[in-house]
Design a protein around this motif. Sequence first.
Motif, PDB file in Angstrom:
ATOM      1  N   ALA A  40       0.830  -1.207   0.000  1.00  0.00           N
ATOM      2  CA  ALA A  40       0.000   0.000   0.000  1.00  0.00           C
ATOM      3  C   ALA A  40       0.865   1.257   0.000  1.00  0.00           C
ATOM      4  CB  ALA A  40      -0.932   0.002   1.203  1.00  0.00           C
ATOM      5  N   ASP A  41       1.933   1.265   0.789  1.00  0.00           N
ATOM      6  CA  ASP A  41       2.817   2.425   0.835  1.00  0.00           C
ATOM      7  C   ASP A  41       3.512   2.654  -0.501  1.00  0.00           C
ATOM      8  OD1 ASP A  41       2.160   2.884   3.481  1.00  0.00           O
ATOM      9  OD2 ASP A  41       3.963   1.934   4.290  1.00  0.00           O
ATOM     10  N   LEU A  42       4.003   1.576  -1.124  1.00  0.00           N
ATOM     11  CA  LEU A  42       4.685   1.714  -2.411  1.00  0.00           C
ATOM     12  C   LEU A  42       3.730   2.192  -3.495  1.00  0.00           C
ATOM     13  CD1 LEU A  42       6.935  -1.470  -2.315  1.00  0.00           C
ATOM     14  CD2 LEU A  42       7.702   0.910  -2.235  1.00  0.00           C
ATOM     15  N   THR A  43       2.512   1.687  -3.471  1.00  0.00           N
ATOM     16  CA  THR A  43       1.519   2.115  -4.456  1.00  0.00           C
ATOM     17  C   THR A  43       1.173   3.582  -4.274  1.00  0.00           C
ATOM     18  OG1 THR A  43       0.613  -0.118  -4.522  1.00  0.00           O
ATOM     19  CG2 THR A  43      -0.776   1.645  -5.381  1.00  0.00           C
ATOM     20  N   ARG A  44       0.975   3.998  -3.037  1.00  0.00           N
ATOM     21  CA  ARG A  44       0.659   5.400  -2.760  1.00  0.00           C
ATOM     22  C   ARG A  44       1.812   6.303  -3.195  1.00  0.00           C
ATOM     23  NH1 ARG A  44       0.418   5.957   2.868  1.00  0.00           N
ATOM     24  NH2 ARG A  44      -1.204   4.387   2.771  1.00  0.00           N
ATOM     25  N   GLU A  45       3.042   5.885  -2.929  1.00  0.00           N
ATOM     26  CA  GLU A  45       4.194   6.684  -3.310  1.00  0.00           C
ATOM     27  C   GLU A  45       4.313   6.788  -4.836  1.00  0.00           C
ATOM     28  OE1 GLU A  45       9.035   6.691  -2.782  1.00  0.00           O
ATOM     29  OE2 GLU A  45       7.817   5.379  -1.530  1.00  0.00           O
ATOM     30  N   ALA A  46       4.086   5.685  -5.536  1.00  0.00           N
ATOM     31  CA  ALA A  46       4.165   5.704  -7.000  1.00  0.00           C
ATOM     32  C   ALA A  46       3.094   6.604  -7.596  1.00  0.00           C
ATOM     33  CB  ALA A  46       4.025   4.282  -7.546  1.00  0.00           C
ATOM     34  N   MET A  47       1.896   6.556  -7.040  1.00  0.00           N
ATOM     35  CA  MET A  47       0.819   7.406  -7.549  1.00  0.00           C
ATOM     36  C   MET A  47       1.099   8.876  -7.266  1.00  0.00           C
ATOM     37  SD  MET A  47      -2.426   4.986  -6.631  1.00  0.00           S
ATOM     38  CE  MET A  47      -3.652   6.084  -7.305  1.00  0.00           C
ATOM     39  N   LEU A  48       1.652   9.170  -6.115  1.00  0.00           N
ATOM     40  CA  LEU A  48       1.996  10.545  -5.771  1.00  0.00           C
ATOM     41  C   LEU A  48       3.082  11.069  -6.704  1.00  0.00           C
ATOM     42  CD1 LEU A  48       1.613  12.939  -3.824  1.00  0.00           C
ATOM     43  CD2 LEU A  48       3.392  11.931  -2.400  1.00  0.00           C
ATOM     44  N   ASP A  51       1.542  11.770 -10.071  1.00  0.00           N
ATOM     45  CA  ASP A  51       0.708  12.976 -10.074  1.00  0.00           C
ATOM     46  C   ASP A  51       1.526  14.253  -9.970  1.00  0.00           C
ATOM     47  OD1 ASP A  51      -1.480  11.333 -10.248  1.00  0.00           O
ATOM     48  OD2 ASP A  51      -1.973  11.458  -8.104  1.00  0.00           O
ATOM     49  N   LEU A  52       2.653  14.196  -9.288  1.00  0.00           N
ATOM     50  CA  LEU A  52       3.456  15.398  -9.076  1.00  0.00           C
ATOM     51  C   LEU A  52       4.642  15.511 -10.017  1.00  0.00           C
ATOM     52  CD1 LEU A  52       3.479  15.535  -5.176  1.00  0.00           C
ATOM     53  CD2 LEU A  52       2.054  16.830  -6.748  1.00  0.00           C
ATOM     54  N   ALA A  53       4.763  14.605 -10.965  1.00  0.00           N
ATOM     55  CA  ALA A  53       5.922  14.605 -11.862  1.00  0.00           C
ATOM     56  C   ALA A  53       6.038  15.920 -12.622  1.00  0.00           C
ATOM     57  CB  ALA A  53       5.842  13.428 -12.828  1.00  0.00           C
TER      58      ALA A  53
END
Length: 60
Positions: A40-48, A51-53
């Motif tokens: 869950a943490d890795l998925t949230r970090e990848a999505m963030l 989105d912020l790229a």
Amino acid sequence: MMTLACDAVGQAGLSAATASLDEQQPGTLLFVSGWLTTAADLTREAMLMRDLASTFDVLL
């Protein structure tokens, strides 16, 4: 990141299967919760990061 998250989910499944066959379930189930939390943490970090790229590109 998402590959690592998928690996973590796989490890959680392996731990869950081991827990269902093992008599010492509480310890193994802690591994399941740990791997799922990692996923869950890795998925949230990848999505963030996705989105912020564009924001990071402007700042560089």
